[in-house]
Design a protein around this motif. Structure first.
Motif, PDB file in Angstrom:
ATOM      1  N   ALA A 135      33.796  38.892  21.860  1.00  0.00           N
ATOM      2  CA  ALA A 135      34.912  39.669  21.328  1.00  0.00           C
ATOM      3  C   ALA A 135      34.449  40.705  20.325  1.00  0.00           C
ATOM      4  O   ALA A 135      34.943  41.843  20.294  1.00  0.00           O
ATOM      5  N   GLU A 136      33.483  40.340  19.507  1.00  0.00           N
ATOM      6  CA  GLU A 136      33.048  41.233  18.431  1.00  0.00           C
ATOM      7  C   GLU A 136      32.059  42.301  18.904  1.00  0.00           C
ATOM      8  O   GLU A 136      31.844  43.292  18.210  1.00  0.00           O
ATOM      9  N   SER A 137      31.473  42.109  20.084  1.00  0.00           N
ATOM     10  CA  SER A 137      30.505  43.088  20.583  1.00  0.00           C
ATOM     11  C   SER A 137      30.942  43.734  21.889  1.00  0.00           C
ATOM     12  O   SER A 137      30.174  44.510  22.482  1.00  0.00           O
ATOM     13  N   ALA A 138      32.159  43.445  22.363  1.00  0.00           N
ATOM     14  CA  ALA A 138      32.620  43.917  23.672  1.00  0.00           C
ATOM     15  C   ALA A 138      32.464  45.420  23.874  1.00  0.00           C
ATOM     16  O   ALA A 138      32.034  45.859  24.952  1.00  0.00           O
ATOM     17  N   PRO A 139      32.825  46.271  22.898  1.00  0.00           N
ATOM     18  CA  PRO A 139      32.736  47.719  23.141  1.00  0.00           C
ATOM     19  C   PRO A 139      31.315  48.237  23.379  1.00  0.00           C
ATOM     20  O   PRO A 139      31.140  49.351  23.882  1.00  0.00           O
ATOM     21  N   SER A 140      30.316  47.449  23.061  1.00  0.00           N
ATOM     22  CA  SER A 140      28.945  47.943  23.165  1.00  0.00           C
ATOM     23  C   SER A 140      28.348  47.778  24.556  1.00  0.00           C
ATOM     24  O   SER A 140      27.269  48.313  24.831  1.00  0.00           O
ATOM     25  N   TYR A 141      29.030  47.070  25.456  1.00  0.00           N
ATOM     26  CA  TYR A 141      28.453  46.789  26.775  1.00  0.00           C
ATOM     27  C   TYR A 141      28.840  47.840  27.803  1.00  0.00           C
ATOM     28  O   TYR A 141      29.982  48.308  27.827  1.00  0.00           O
ATOM     29  N   ALA A 142      27.906  48.179  28.674  1.00  0.00           N
ATOM     30  CA  ALA A 142      28.218  49.031  29.820  1.00  0.00           C
ATOM     31  C   ALA A 142      29.182  48.284  30.742  1.00  0.00           C
ATOM     32  O   ALA A 142      29.249  47.055  30.724  1.00  0.00           O
ATOM     33  N   HIS A 143      29.923  49.050  31.560  1.00  0.00           N
ATOM     34  CA  HIS A 143      30.980  48.452  32.379  1.00  0.00           C
ATOM     35  C   HIS A 143      30.456  47.326  33.259  1.00  0.00           C
ATOM     36  O   HIS A 143      31.036  46.234  33.306  1.00  0.00           O
ATOM     37  N   HIS A 144      29.347  47.554  33.980  1.00  0.00           N
ATOM     38  CA  HIS A 144      28.873  46.526  34.909  1.00  0.00           C
ATOM     39  C   HIS A 144      28.357  45.305  34.170  1.00  0.00           C
ATOM     40  O   HIS A 144      28.477  44.175  34.647  1.00  0.00           O
ATOM     41  N   ILE A 145      27.801  45.493  32.979  1.00  0.00           N
ATOM     42  CA  ILE A 145      27.349  44.361  32.183  1.00  0.00           C
ATOM     43  C   ILE A 145      28.542  43.571  31.661  1.00  0.00           C
ATOM     44  O   ILE A 145      28.563  42.333  31.694  1.00  0.00           O
ATOM     45  N   ALA A 146      29.571  44.295  31.196  1.00  0.00           N
ATOM     46  CA  ALA A 146      30.780  43.632  30.703  1.00  0.00           C
ATOM     47  C   ALA A 146      31.434  42.795  31.794  1.00  0.00           C
ATOM     48  O   ALA A 146      31.927  41.686  31.543  1.00  0.00           O
ATOM     49  N   HIS A 147      31.428  43.316  33.017  1.00  0.00           N
ATOM     50  CA  HIS A 147      32.017  42.592  34.141  1.00  0.00           C
ATOM     51  C   HIS A 147      31.289  41.271  34.377  1.00  0.00           C
ATOM     52  O   HIS A 147      31.915  40.220  34.557  1.00  0.00           O
ATOM     53  N   HIS A 148      29.963  41.286  34.327  1.00  0.00           N
ATOM     54  CA  HIS A 148      29.196  40.069  34.563  1.00  0.00           C
ATOM     55  C   HIS A 148      29.355  39.085  33.401  1.00  0.00           C
ATOM     56  O   HIS A 148      29.400  37.860  33.624  1.00  0.00           O
ATOM     57  N   ILE A 149      29.444  39.584  32.182  1.00  0.00           N
ATOM     58  CA  ILE A 149      29.664  38.699  31.036  1.00  0.00           C
ATOM     59  C   ILE A 149      31.021  38.005  31.164  1.00  0.00           C
ATOM     60  O   ILE A 149      31.144  36.796  30.916  1.00  0.00           O
ATOM     61  N   ALA A 150      32.051  38.756  31.560  1.00  0.00           N
ATOM     62  CA  ALA A 150      33.375  38.161  31.749  1.00  0.00           C
ATOM     63  C   ALA A 150      33.326  37.050  32.785  1.00  0.00           C
ATOM     64  O   ALA A 150      33.925  35.981  32.605  1.00  0.00           O
ATOM     65  N   GLY A 151      32.612  37.278  33.881  1.00  0.00           N
ATOM     66  CA  GLY A 151      32.474  36.248  34.906  1.00  0.00           C
ATOM     67  C   GLY A 151      31.750  35.019  34.392  1.00  0.00           C
ATOM     68  O   GLY A 151      32.123  33.884  34.714  1.00  0.00           O
ATOM     69  N   SER A 152      30.726  35.217  33.580  1.00  0.00           N
ATOM     70  CA  SER A 152      29.977  34.085  33.022  1.00  0.00           C
ATOM     71  C   SER A 152      30.843  33.272  32.065  1.00  0.00           C
ATOM     72  O   SER A 152      30.787  32.035  32.060  1.00  0.00           O
ATOM     73  N   LEU A 153      31.659  33.944  31.259  1.00  0.00           N
ATOM     74  CA  LEU A 153      32.565  33.230  30.358  1.00  0.00           C
ATOM     75  C   LEU A 153      33.602  32.436  31.150  1.00  0.00           C
ATOM     76  O   LEU A 153      33.942  31.300  30.787  1.00  0.00           O
ATOM     77  N   ALA A 154      34.102  33.026  32.237  1.00  0.00           N
ATOM     78  CA  ALA A 154      35.046  32.311  33.093  1.00  0.00           C
ATOM     79  C   ALA A 154      34.383  31.083  33.716  1.00  0.00           C
ATOM     80  O   ALA A 154      35.000  30.022  33.844  1.00  0.00           O
ATOM     81  N   ASP A 155      33.117  31.208  34.111  1.00  0.00           N
ATOM     82  CA  ASP A 155      32.381  30.062  34.661  1.00  0.00           C
ATOM     83  C   ASP A 155      32.265  28.941  33.630  1.00  0.00           C
ATOM     84  O   ASP A 155      32.368  27.753  33.963  1.00  0.00           O
ATOM     85  N   LEU A 156      32.033  29.301  32.372  1.00  0.00           N
ATOM     86  CA  LEU A 156      31.927  28.283  31.337  1.00  0.00           C
ATOM     87  C   LEU A 156      33.264  27.584  31.103  1.00  0.00           C
ATOM     88  O   LEU A 156      33.296  26.379  30.824  1.00  0.00           O
ATOM     89  N   LEU A 157      34.359  28.318  31.212  1.00  0.00           N
ATOM     90  CA  LEU A 157      35.674  27.675  31.131  1.00  0.00           C
ATOM     91  C   LEU A 157      35.833  26.654  32.249  1.00  0.00           C
ATOM     92  O   LEU A 157      36.336  25.545  32.034  1.00  0.00           O
ATOM     93  N   SER A 158      35.414  27.029  33.454  1.00  0.00           N
ATOM     94  CA  SER A 158      35.483  26.101  34.587  1.00  0.00           C
ATOM     95  C   SER A 158      34.633  24.865  34.324  1.00  0.00           C
ATOM     96  O   SER A 158      35.049  23.736  34.586  1.00  0.00           O
ATOM     97  N   THR A 159      33.429  25.085  33.799  1.00  0.00           N
ATOM     98  CA  THR A 159      32.531  23.966  33.517  1.00  0.00           C
ATOM     99  C   THR A 159      33.104  23.064  32.439  1.00  0.00           C
ATOM    100  O   THR A 159      32.978  21.833  32.504  1.00  0.00           O
TER     101      THR A 159
END
Length: 311
Positions: A135-159
């Protein structure tokens, strides 16, 4: 419809992280963030995940009042009313996560509702600081990197959901004789996990490997509250879901190949089973997780705007 309100003019900073929308709220008590009229802005397709780096709060959700301390997190069902009342000067990150990005059945998703403390299980301790950092560093990521980070966070919620369900089963009081049955079930689960891709995997094959009867194998899993066939199918679906989320987005024929790789001989049966488990087809899941095309995220826009998230 404005779905998030406050009793004071607190500061709200909106941002995006791939398919996630994030709002950082700062202010002083009294302050109330609420979702009083769910379902009118497409927010039924969203999961709300809040992290509080600073300040104490009380969460009212699904008929419960739950304290939330600094460093803890809460997960709320955006199709239900909820209210968060701040008790101190605070900083709060509210993440709106599309349900189909998480890829959980309603039953598994329900295990996440509530507050998750710092003394919780391993995945909780890992996820909370990652959410705060994201949340605190979100604006610093390129679009494709942000997309993959969002997916990884969603995976951790599933786990985290899987871990909570496993902990609940382990903590259940077992009648006399259940300890040995639990050990047998653990050995069988390990064997199945090692042989998921084998289409010959069957109760007969498993029973012969463990030198027990087929009837005993079925009895073991009945005591675990499921059936062996159901458990094998769910494990195969979980592995297919995980692999589809990471394959090349241009792999148009990958769905059938993944299904075969994890023991599904019939692509039609696989697609039906996947949709029944996760509410979405395997090809839709692949597209969402590899291209960022999450339609349900748009459904949350009106709530997001009301919460100060912007567009």
């Amino acid at each position: 419809m404005r779905h998030a309100t406050s009793t004071i003019d607190g500061h709200v900073a909106p941002c995006r992280l791939g398919a996630l929308r994030i709002a950082t709220h700062r202010g002083s008590a009294p302050y109330v963030l609420e979702n009083p009229e769910p379902g009118q802005a497409g927010d039924t397709a969203l999961v709300g995940v809040g992290t509080q780096p600073d300040g104490r709060a009380i969460l009212s959700h699904r008929g419960l009042l739950l304290p939330c301390a600094p460093g803890e997190a809460f997960v709320v069902d955006m199709s239900q009313p909820w209210l968060l009342r701040q008790l101190d000067d605070f900083r709060l990150h509210l993440h709106l996560v599309p349900r189909n990005l998480v890829g959980l059945s309603d039953e598994d998703l329900a295990s996440l509702w509530g507050v998750h403390g710092r003394s919780g299980h391993g995945v909780t301790r890992l996820l909370v600081p990652l959410l705060i950092t994201a949340a605190e560093s979100a604006p610093s990521y390129a679009h494709h990197i942000a997309h993959h980070i969002a997916g990884s966070l969603a995976d951790l919620l599933s786990t985290m959901a899987m871990e909570r369900k496993a902990a609940h089963c382990a903590a259940a009081v077992r009648p006399e004789g259940q300890d040995e049955r639990a050990r047998t079930a653990q050995r069988i689960r390990h064997f199945v996990n090692e042989n998921l891709a084998d289409r010959a995997l069957s109760p007969e094959h498993i029973a012969a490997h463990h030198h027990v009867s087929v009837r005993h194998v079925h009895k073991v899993f009945k005591g675990e509250g499921t059936t062996l066939s159901r458990w094998i199918s769910r494990r195969r679906l979980e592995e297919c879901r995980r692999e589809l989320a990471r394959l090349d987005p241009e792999s148009a024929s990958c769905v059938a190949a993944v299904a075969r790789r994890w023991g599904f001989a019939n692509p039609t049966h696989f697609s039906r089973s996947f949709r029944a488990e996760y509410g979405i087809s395997p090809s839709e899941w692949h597209r969402i997780r590899t291209t960022g095309g999450v339609e349900s995220a748009e459904g949350g826009r009106q709530f997001a705007d009301g919460a100060g998230l912007g567009t």
